[in-house]
Write an enzyme that holds these catalytic residues in place. Structure first.
Site, short mmCIF file in Angstrom:
data_model
loop_
_atom_site.label_atom_id
_atom_site.label_comp_id
_atom_site.label_asym_id
_atom_site.label_seq_id
_atom_site.Cartn_x
_atom_site.Cartn_y
_atom_site.Cartn_z
N CYS A 208 0.80 -1.23 0.00
CA CYS A 208 0.00 0.00 0.00
C CYS A 208 0.83 1.27 0.00
CB CYS A 208 -0.96 -0.01 1.20
SG CYS A 208 -2.08 -1.41 1.18
N HIS B 198 -2.53 8.38 6.09
CA HIS B 198 -2.89 7.10 5.47
C HIS B 198 -4.39 6.85 5.71
CE1 HIS B 198 -2.23 3.15 3.81
NE2 HIS B 198 -2.75 2.58 4.88
N GLU C 295 -0.60 6.03 13.37
CA GLU C 295 -0.07 7.22 12.72
C GLU C 295 -0.30 8.49 13.53
OE1 GLU C 295 -1.44 8.25 8.83
OE2 GLU C 295 -3.41 7.35 9.12
N LYS D 167 -9.08 8.49 1.91
CA LYS D 167 -9.72 7.18 1.76
C LYS D 167 -11.17 7.20 2.24
CE LYS D 167 -5.36 4.63 2.20
NZ LYS D 167 -4.49 5.80 2.43
N HIS E 116 -9.73 2.60 -0.42
CA HIS E 116 -8.32 2.24 -0.35
C HIS E 116 -7.94 1.43 -1.60
CE1 HIS E 116 -4.43 1.26 0.89
NE2 HIS E 116 -4.64 0.81 2.11
N PHE F 170 1.17 -3.40 4.18
CA PHE F 170 1.38 -4.73 4.72
C PHE F 170 2.85 -5.12 4.57
CE2 PHE F 170 -3.21 -6.52 4.11
CZ PHE F 170 -3.64 -5.69 5.12
#
Length: 421
Positions: free
Chosen positions: A169, A309, A320, A341, A346, A405
């Site tokens: 990602c 994110h 975050e 997002k 996403h 990931f």
């Protein structure tokens, strides 16, 4: 001193926004484009919604042979690249082709085509060995993600460095960061870069279902992705592409180019901890922010906006938030943060580039897009997340961050054109 990389062209295909203008209008309005899945029958699955692009390759100008040869992710990239090239004003056919590069990001490659061809070739899984006589002759291209970057190279006539970046990602940030490095080191004068993804298929949906990462708010898809909200229950998958034209600053100035922003810094770190898990302290993301700011010669107080994110999972939001506090100190509480997002879902390897493209709105319009669907803030996420409504504010320096990931943490710094070196 190394050369400076600037963004001179942008092309976007996103949920709710075909083209850069439509995409920016959606973000500025704080409007969500996530909806019930229409690409396939999603009724058997836990999460049945996504951010889908209203994209028809024929209408977008691709011919029958291109449509058959290319996976949907490649189609999205090629069309977005066409918009970016036209927007930049670069006459690619007049450039030295050895000074033109490509750096494209994608997380899951040609998933939709691979799954489709496996179903056909195996007779819906009845045969262990796939009979290639029943599959398209382009199956090899689907197995090899680098063919996506090759398509962009053919489009631009690029004979310089051409690469495919696949870091989950964070791919859409990392591809742009690497492109800026190519310009800084003198390997290219112009680089076509960005991210693309078309993961909306049963196999991808069930993979996210199994790890309970996706939202189950199926009765209200537009409100499903809720970054930093106490009632959030997971991410919403999506597709899309954003392609940028990066140029050496002096090269762009000589031709009088429009400058969207400078890529002032980039860094990536890995937590080496867990495939999907995150340390709540956010140390590795904070380290990436520190390194990016040092490269950009920016102090924490110089940061006017952070694009988060913001996946809509509890562990990401808290991770975050902690990273911003660790890296920016007290200034974190005075810095607007928002997550796109919440509006477009996403799109894995594409989203980082879509978020970069969206950040350019802040420079162009003196407007910070909001975090949609943020009605009940999580008390553990106590920063300024610009809820629901865009905010008028001048932005001279922005950070956009991503988590992937495998533990990847990437950060890109954007600076208003004309800022200090």
């Amino acid at each position: 001193m190394s050369r400076r990389a600037v963004i001179t062209g942008v092309g976007v295909l996103a949920p709710g926004g075909n083209g850069t203008k439509e995409y920016w209008d959606l973000l500025a309005a704080g409007r969500s484009a996530t909806r019930a899945i229409t690409h396939f029958d999603a009724s058997p699955y836990r999460s049945r919604m996504a951010g889908e692009c209203d994209f028809d390759p024929g209408t977008a100008g691709l011919g029958p042979q291109q449509i058959r040869r290319m996976d949907r992710a490649t189609q999205l990239a090629v069309v977005a690249a066409g918009e970016a090239m036209a927007d930049s004003g670069v006459e690619f056919d007049r450039l030295d082709p050895t000074r033109v590069g490509v750096g494209l990001g994608c997380a899951v490659g040609s998933t939709t085509s691979l799954e489709r061809e496996y179903i056909v070739g195996s007779d819906r899984g009845r045969h262990w060995e796939v009979d290639q006589a029943y599959t398209l002759p382009h199956l090899y291209d689907y197995f090899t993600p680098s063919t996506m970057a090759a398509e962009l190279a053919w489009l631009a006539g690029a004979e310089g460095p051409v690469s495919m970046v696949s870091t989950g990602c964070t791919s859409g940030i990392d591809s742009v960061g690497h492109a800026a490095e190519l310009i800084a080191e003198g390997s290219a004068d112009v680089v076509l870069t960005g991210g693309t993804e078309a993961p909306l298929s049963p196999i991808t949906t069930v993979c996210f279902d199994v790890i309970r990462a996706s939202s189950t708010r199926n009765d209200d898809p537009a409100q499903a992705c809720r970054p930093f909200d106490l009632t959030r229950d997971g991410l919403v998958l999506a597709e899309g592409a954003a392609v940028l034209v990066l140029e050496d600053l002096e090269h762009a100035r000589r031709r009088g180019a429009r400058l969207y922003a400078e890529v002032a810094g980039y860094a990536s770190r890995c937590n080496a901890y867990h495939m999907t898990g995150l340390h709540p302290e956010g140390r590795e993301m904070a380290m990436a922010i520190d390194a990016t700011l040092a490269q950009a010669r920016l102090a924490p107080e110089d940061v006017d906006y952070v694009n988060a994110h913001g996946s809509g999972t509890k562990q990401n939001d808290r991770h975050e938030t902690a990273a911003f506090k660790r890296a920016l100190g007290r200034h974190a509480y005075d810095t607007p943060v928002s997550g796109f997002k919440s509006m477009v879902g996403h799109s894995l390897g594409a989203i980082g580039s879509l978020e970069i493209a969206g950040c350019l709105l802040a420079f162009e319009k003196d407007l910070i897009p909001p975090t949609a669907n943020l009605h009940e803030p999580d008390p553990e996420c106590d920063l300024d997340y610009v809820p629901l409504v865009a905010r008028e504010q001048r932005v001279d320096a922005a950070l956009t961050v991503g988590s992937g990931f495998g533990g990847f943490q990437s950060v890109l710094a954007l600076r208003r054109p004309g800022g200090k070196a």
